[in-house]
Write an enzyme that holds these catalytic residues in place. Structure first.
Site, short mmCIF file in Angstrom:
data_model
loop_
_atom_site.label_atom_id
_atom_site.label_comp_id
_atom_site.label_asym_id
_atom_site.label_seq_id
_atom_site.Cartn_x
_atom_site.Cartn_y
_atom_site.Cartn_z
CB CYS A 29 7.88 -17.12 -46.56
SG CYS A 29 6.68 -17.53 -45.28
CB CYS B 219 3.85 -20.89 -45.41
SG CYS B 219 3.46 -19.27 -44.71
CB SER B 220 4.67 -19.87 -49.96
OG SER B 220 3.27 -19.93 -49.77
CB CYS B 221 4.49 -14.75 -46.64
SG CYS B 221 3.44 -15.57 -45.43
FE FE Z 1 4.47 -17.58 -45.53
#
Ligand code: FE
Length: 190
Positions: free
Chosen positions: A92, A95-97
């Site tokens: 991602c 961000c951190s999906c």
């Molecule tokens: Fe994300």
């Protein structure tokens, strides 16, 4: 960051906007009860059941939900199958999906800026850092998760695993192999 999170949580709780016990229950759910074993069961089923594999590739959300794995951060799932010709890697960049219902919470490195940028700029270098070397002839495709779409990689079934049952196969499926930064383990090689 830890202090900022604690301060924010304390303020929100003091103002009555959140229920600390509910937060604890959520965190416990994703930290201890939901994890990559869920995804491993999905992959093992796809390895042994061609009809399930086809369904998974066609409509991952429904196929995964049929095994009981659904919920937040997994509302729209896409499964990608590694083959002799193609390897998939998930990141991602924003961000951190991450697909919580099948993989639990993301590892720290998945959220780090170096992984998020290098997975795109130098994916083969990232794989090398994880100890994975692909033949130059194999295509490497990088998929950028978003708030809407989460990916699950179906790693290649390892050679020598022909005699194993579904439960034993799931043991070979690591978290990293479902992100694309690793491969499934060889039987007996854990
Ligand atoms: Fe994300």
């Amino acid at each position: 960051m830890d202090l900022r999170v604690r301060a924010l949580e304390t303020l929100l709780a003091d103002k009555g906007y959140i229920e600390p016990a509910a937060l604890d229950a959520l965190i416990d759910t994703y930290q201890t009860r939901v994890g990559p074993r869920n995804g491993a069961r999905v992959v093992a089923r796809a390895w042994v059941d061609p009809a399930f594999r086809d369904w998974l590739l066609r409509d991952a959300t429904a196929a995964i939900a049929s095994l009981g794995y659904s919920g937040r951060q997994g509302e729209y799932m896409v499964a990608l199958e590694n083959t002799d010709a193609e390897h998939h890697l998930v990141v991602c960049t924003l961000c951190s999906c991450y697909p919580w219902p099948v993989l639990g919470l993301p590892p720290v490195w998945y959220k780090s800026a170096p992984y998020r940028s290098r997975a795109v700029a130098d994916p083969r270098g990232v794989l090398a850092d994880f100890g994975v070397t692909l033949p130059e002839s194999k295509a490497l495709r990088v998929w950028d998760s978003t708030a809407e779409v989460r990916y699950l990689i179906i790693p290649q079934r390892p050679p020598g695993s022909e005699g194993l049952d579904e439960t034993q196969l799931a043991e070979l499926v690591t978290r990293d192999s479902m992100i694309g930064t690793g491969l499934a383990l060889a039987p007996g090689g854990r």
